[in-house]
Design an enzyme around this catalytic site. Structure first.
Site, short mmCIF file in Angstrom:
data_model
loop_
_atom_site.label_atom_id
_atom_site.label_comp_id
_atom_site.label_asym_id
_atom_site.label_seq_id
_atom_site.Cartn_x
_atom_site.Cartn_y
_atom_site.Cartn_z
N GLU A 127 2.02 10.30 3.83
CA GLU A 127 1.90 11.75 3.66
C GLU A 127 1.92 12.39 5.04
OE1 GLU A 127 -1.52 13.21 1.54
OE2 GLU A 127 -0.75 15.25 1.57
N GLY A 268 -8.54 11.60 8.04
CA GLY A 268 -9.78 11.01 7.56
C GLY A 268 -9.52 9.80 6.67
N MET A 270 -6.58 8.41 3.17
CA MET A 270 -5.37 8.71 2.41
C MET A 270 -5.45 8.07 1.03
SD MET A 270 -2.47 10.17 2.25
CE MET A 270 -1.51 10.11 0.74
N GLU A 271 -5.11 8.89 0.02
CA GLU A 271 -5.36 8.52 -1.37
C GLU A 271 -4.25 7.71 -2.02
OE1 GLU A 271 -4.76 11.73 -0.26
OE2 GLU A 271 -3.48 12.81 -1.68
N ASN A 272 -3.47 6.93 -1.26
CA ASN A 272 -2.39 6.11 -1.86
C ASN A 272 -2.84 5.46 -3.16
OD1 ASN A 272 -1.13 6.35 0.84
ND2 ASN A 272 -2.73 4.90 1.41
N GLU A 305 -11.15 10.95 -1.98
CA GLU A 305 -9.92 10.16 -2.14
C GLU A 305 -9.85 9.56 -3.54
OE1 GLU A 305 -7.90 10.76 0.15
OE2 GLU A 305 -9.35 11.48 1.64
N HIS A 308 -8.69 12.11 -6.06
CA HIS A 308 -7.24 12.37 -6.00
C HIS A 308 -6.47 11.55 -7.04
CE1 HIS A 308 -6.29 15.19 -2.90
NE2 HIS A 308 -6.78 14.49 -1.89
ZN ZN Z 1 -7.32 15.13 0.05
#
Ligand code: ZN
Length: 890
Positions: A127, A268, A270-272, A305, A308
């Site tokens: 992202e 901070g 990442m919501e992969n 996260e 998400h």
């Molecule tokens: Zn976010």
């Protein structure tokens, strides 16, 4: 390095993709400098796209090795490949498979976008537009595909191989030292949610049973030796999973949920999908290495996260203009989670402090933009307080407007209507409008108009009619690109408080009782009349900070003191103290600049004394009450001709005066809230430590040897990082031998722990004295510092630029020169971190003329350079372009 050639991207130019990708099969052979990526895409023409359009895939710094269509190699005249795009001129008008082989160099990737190395591990960040650095692709969020990922690597180099989804198979590759793993993610997703990880990692495991009874394996991967610091992150994850089921009916959907902590990370976390990658500072915690604030951040970021998975992953954004759709909504969800895990009032105060310190400041300066921008040059520069924090406030206002039930109905409809889709802000709002039969068309302006709305409230009491009339006028200051503001829909929660401290019922002139104390202001000027009011009440406006606005009302110091003691709304009790302190500080700054003195109003001292003595108030709240407005907040309130030195002096004098006036009470509270038992990270214990350190902070302001001794004693006897840092922060404000001694001891104690050394860098960079700039410059060559690691840069240079108001804004301009030169040095290596650092200048137009001139000169020197990244070029251009002035007085 990218050069500035990109055209702006406009929301109005959106059109559906010409091609769709059904599945993506990736085969990645990891190698430190030559990783081979073979991507097989099943493509088909989009019925909603342009017929006969060429196939144009995005790339960045890629080198193509081979290309075939339905397993037949493509001859060079059928395509053109550059590092930044791959075009196939006459693709078939039917489904087909395209196989693209590229080579990438993870070790040379210093931008930390795409596939890169963090320590000995391989990891990815895609992202917003990092996937195009791994393979050529339709790199846009509305292209959603099902991914299968095969990874292979030397067993000794990367024994752990992870990707999104569920594990399918793994094993050795016969006759070699290599092994492989295959992962499959059944949920279609945009490529920005792709992730893979390879490395020598230790794993902490747990499990979770979902509300429908499915078992989910939970795994946190860290560098070996750090397994003992994951317990709080794991506990936070399980609480977040349970909370999303209870509050929103949202269940986790894969068999495994993984978190990987890495030490080199631009953001901070990442919501992969199924494989969150985290900056290790938001995973690793122990009482000896993390403060209470670190524990609270870990809880919030882990939850954010995780949340998400539904708000961002299952329902994603149609395009990057809709970023607030996933971020604002998910920040709102994590704020609500924290409020329920901790104290709602204290959480709200903390969130509003952050909003005002970052978003209000951004909204008042040259980087102001709408929550949904309509144009960008570089999307990485829109991961801002406005998109995140103000975006969350918009969702909160929806809840206030529609009530808890209406809000939940809207969310349920959003989840059922848009699951598996790439949605827009309009789609989101339509769910609430449809679920509650409410017209929200005017409410949509919150997404389109930048600037902080201002509400002026004038009260007049009619004793004979026993009525109170409120005249309410709203204005929106002009902002860059938005000279005229249209009226907003503002949910204003208010209370009228009688002499006995109790709320009076709110009854309108036509006898209607107002529910939840909420009135809706939607026109430029409105009049509200309340009946059956026996005496002039005290007004409590914008309770719970129901709208992200500035409220102006004629409230006397006595009334503010009354509100601080009696308001049934805890947020406004705190707010009354802040307003009282701010007005003293703003007056004090003017006095000091004309050679006078700061006048400390007894009303503030009395109100603070009453707050500290109130046994009904939780310690965490009292700590917030003792914490005076930040220098940046005072500067924003002053608005123009800002002198950071005068603000610092006024604030210091006020704090010293509070410390002296309330000395015995502060000492008493300090002693009473000091815990004797072992450290616990829970909210109540953290609240007691917060109050203890707030008392110490004010007591130490005198600089007396007794106070310094008290701080030194706390530093030495502390059994946890919160108390140790609290003592060190109090000492840092005084140039005494104890400070040097403790700082040196701190480094020697923690030198092997980079996250703790970051606290040491940050504290020294924040010391408000002229020796700080040379100290920071010297620390840039300290063995523990590295320009390659974003956490180090943020701790040392970021703290200096963003948190040290007097030294960044040195009258001689040396602070500006240093930060600008650092930005230019960093830019070729990591444009995102460089651009973020440059945004420290965002309030430069509000400064007094001499500093303003020096800041502008530093910015113009950056702007004049030939080779700047798109990230830095965009920030410096917006910062220095005409626009409107930052100050909106008159
Ligand atoms: Zn976010």
């Amino acid at each position: 390095m990218r050069t500035e050639t990109a055209k702006p991207v406009r929301l109005e130019d959106y059109r559906p993709p010409d091609w769709l990708v059904e599945t993506v099969d990736l085969d990645v052979a990891l190698h430190p400098t030559a990783t081979r990526v073979r991507a097989t895409l099943s493509l088909e023409p989009n019925p909603n796209g342009r017929n006969g359009a060429p196939l144009v895939l995005d790339g960045e710094e890629l080198s193509l090795v081979s290309l075939s269509l339905d397993n037949v190699p493509l001859t060079p005249e059928r395509y053109s490949a550059t590092p930044s795009s791959l075009t196939i001129a006459g693709p078939p008008r039917r489904p087909f498979r395209l196989t693209i082989e590229t080579l990438v160099n993870p070790s040379a990737n210093t931008q930390l976008m795409g596939l890169y190395r963090s320590g000995a591990s391989y990891c990815t960040q895609c992202e917003a537009e990092g996937f195009r650095r791994i393979t050529y692709f339709l790199d846009r969020p509305d292209v959603m595909a099902v991914y299968s990922t095969r990874i292979e690597a030397e067993k000794s180099d990367a024994p752990v191989l992870l990707a999104n989804g569920n594990p399918v198979s793994s094993g050795d590759i016969a006759g070699t030292d290599r092994h492989f793993a295959v992962w499959h993610d059944p949920f279609p997703k945009p490529c920005y949610l792709f992730a893979l990880v390879g490395g020598k990692l230790a794993c902490v495991e747990d499990s979770f049973r979902t509300m429908s009874g499915r078992a989910v394996a939970l795994k946190i991967f860290v560098e070996p030796g750090k397994e003992g610091r994951c317990a709080y992150a794991m506990d936070s994850l399980k609480r977040a999973m349970r909370w999303d089921e209870a509050r929103y009916g949202r269940e986790y959907d894969l068999d495994v949920f993984m978190i990987v902590a890495v030490s080199d990370f631009n953001m901070g976390a990442m919501e992969n999908k199924g494989l969150n990658i985290f900056n290790d500072k938001y995973v690793l915690a122990s009482p000896q290495t993390a403060t209470d604030a670190d524990f609270a951040h870990i809880e919030a970021v882990i939850a954010h996260e995780y949340f998400h998975n539904w708000t961002g992953n299952r329902i994603t954004c149609r395009d990057w203009f809709q970023l607030c759709l996933k971020e604002g909504l998910t920040v709102f969800r994590d704020q609500e989670f924290s409020a329920e895990q901790r104290s709602r009032a204290v959480e709200r105060i903390g969130d509003v402090r952050v909003l005002r310190a970052h978003q209000f400041v951004e909204d008042a300066g040259p980087l102001a933009h709408p929550v949904r921008p309509s144009l960008y040059h570089e999307i990485n520069n829109f991961y801002t307080a406005t998109v995140y924090e103000k975006g969350a406030e918009i969702v909160r206002m929806l809840k206030v407007l529609l009530g808890d039930d209406g809000f939940r109905k809207g969310m349920d409809l959003y989840f059922s209507r848009h699951d598996g889709h790439a949605a827009t802000v309009e789609d989101f709002i339509a769910c609430f409008a449809d679920a509650t039969a409410t017209d929200l068309s005017q409410f949509l302006r919150w997404y389109a108009q930048p600037g902080t709305p201002e509400l002026k409230v004038t009260a007049s009491f009619d004793a004979r009619a026993r009525s109170l009339r409120l005249d309410v006028a709203q204005t929106l200051p002009p902002r860059p690109g938005h000279p005229v503001g249209e009226p907003m829909v503002i949910p204003l929660v208010l209370g009228l408080i009688g002499k006995d401290g109790r709320d009076l019922p709110l009854v309108t002139a036509d006898g209607r009782r107002i529910e939840r104390g909420m009135v809706v202001v939607s026109r430029p000027a409105e009049t509200l009349v309340f009946m059956d009011i026996p005496e002039p009440p005290v007004l409590s406006l914008n309770r719970g900070f129901s709208a992200p606005i500035k409220v102006f009302a004629e409230t006397s110091a006595e009334e503010l003191q009354f509100l601080a003691a009696h308001d049934s709304d805890a947020f406004n009790r705190w707010e009354a103290l802040q307003v009282l302190a701010t007005s003293l500080l703003v007056e004090g700054v003017a006095e000091l600049r004309s050679g006078g003195r700061l006048r400390v109003d007894q009303a503030l001292i009395d109100a603070l004394e009453a707050t500290l003595s109130d046994p009904g108030l939780e310690p965490a709240f009292a700590a917030q009450a003792l914490s005076m407005p930040a220098e940046a907040d005072i500067a924003r309130d002053i608005g123009e001709d800002v002198d950071p030195d005068a603000i610092f002096r006024a604030r210091s004098e006020l704090r010293r005066s509070i410390g002296e006036n309330l000395g015995p009470l502060l000492e008493d509270r300090y002693a009473r809230v000091s815990d004797r038992g072992p450290y616990r990270p829970d909210a109540a214990s953290a609240g007691r430590r917060a109050l203890k350190n707030a008392c110490l902070d004010l007591l130490a302001m005198s600089g007396s040897s007794a106070a310094i001794g008290m701080a030194e004693q706390q530093y030495e006897s502390a059994d946890n990082m919160t108390d140790r840092m609290g003592a060190l922060a109090a000492l840092a404000l005084h140039d005494v031998p104890a400070r040097a001694r403790c700082l040196e001891d701190f480094y020697r104690t923690y030198e092997s722990d980079p996250l703790v050394v970051d606290k040491w860098f940050a504290l020294q960079a924040s010391i408000p004295e002229p020796g700080t700039l040379p100290r920071v410059q010297a620390l840039t060559i300290h063995p523990a510092f590295s320009f390659a690691n974003p956490n180090r840069v943020r701790a040392l240079i970021g703290s200096f630029a963003h948190s040290n108001q007097t030294q960044f804004n040195r009258a001689d301009g040396a602070g500006y020169e240093f930060v600008a030169a650092t930005v230019v040095d960093l830019d070729p290596r990591n444009p995102q971190v460089a651009a973020r650092l440059l945004s420290a200048f965002k309030s430069w137009r509000a400064l007094e003329p001499a500093r303003r001139g020096k800041a502008e000169a530093a910015l113009r020197r950056v702007a004049g350079l030939e080779t700047l990244s798109r990230d830095v070029k965009d920030i410096v251009t917006r910062m220095t372009d005409g626009g409107v002035r930052t100050t909106d007085k008159g």
